[in-house]
Write an enzyme that holds these catalytic residues in place. Sequence first.
Site, PDB file in Angstrom:
ATOM      1  N   GLN A  78       0.901  -1.195   0.065  1.00  0.00           N
ATOM      2  CA  GLN A  78      -0.002   0.151  -0.216  1.00  0.00           C
ATOM      3  C   GLN A  78       0.959   1.246   0.120  1.00  0.00           C
ATOM      4  O   GLN A  78       1.118   1.738   1.029  1.00  0.00           O
ATOM      5  CB  GLN A  78      -0.812  -0.019   1.181  1.00  0.00           C
ATOM      6  N   PHE A  79       1.161   1.535  -1.352  1.00  0.00           N
ATOM      7  CA  PHE A  79       2.168   2.831  -1.350  1.00  0.00           C
ATOM      8  C   PHE A  79       1.479   4.285  -0.731  1.00  0.00           C
ATOM      9  O   PHE A  79       2.153   5.130  -0.130  1.00  0.00           O
ATOM     10  CB  PHE A  79       2.456   3.053  -2.670  1.00  0.00           C
ATOM     11  N   THR A  80       0.182   4.244  -0.628  1.00  0.00           N
ATOM     12  CA  THR A  80      -0.515   5.385  -0.160  1.00  0.00           C
ATOM     13  C   THR A  80       0.015   5.750   1.347  1.00  0.00           C
ATOM     14  O   THR A  80      -0.483   6.771   1.599  1.00  0.00           O
ATOM     15  CB  THR A  80      -1.952   5.286  -0.193  1.00  0.00           C
TER      16      THR A  80
END
Length: 148
Positions: A78-80
Amino acid sequence: MKAVIQRVSRASVTIDGRVTGAIGSGYLVLLGVAEGDSEEVMRKLVKKMIDLRLFQDENRKTNLSLKEVDGELLIVSQFTLLADCRKGRRPSFIKAGKPEEARRMYEAFILECKKRIPVVEQGEFGAEMQVELVNNGPFTIVLDSAEL
């Protein structure tokens, strides 16, 4: 590297209507890889996560680690988690690792976990995923490698 660790009774990840990973009791881990994260940083984060005592003992004290309760892991990229929301209304993701390097670190994180925990499931890097969980507690911890 940032990890959101949720103690769960169960969790699963679905891609295009197909369950690609599912666990019973353990941790759902949302993992964000930052620009410049190293193998050393990744190993420290894995060790810390697995050694945390987040499960209750017979006296209802959070005194037991994932290993001690035969817990399972579901790891989802989850790069966010690396979003910078300080300016404007649109988050900046400039601190997130480049996709090729982030994928390599995500996969290395999973392999390191598999060395220590028998059941490790995963999402698919870069895919649109639906994640379901029953948060046990609720109990959620955020680990930031910059703070270890």
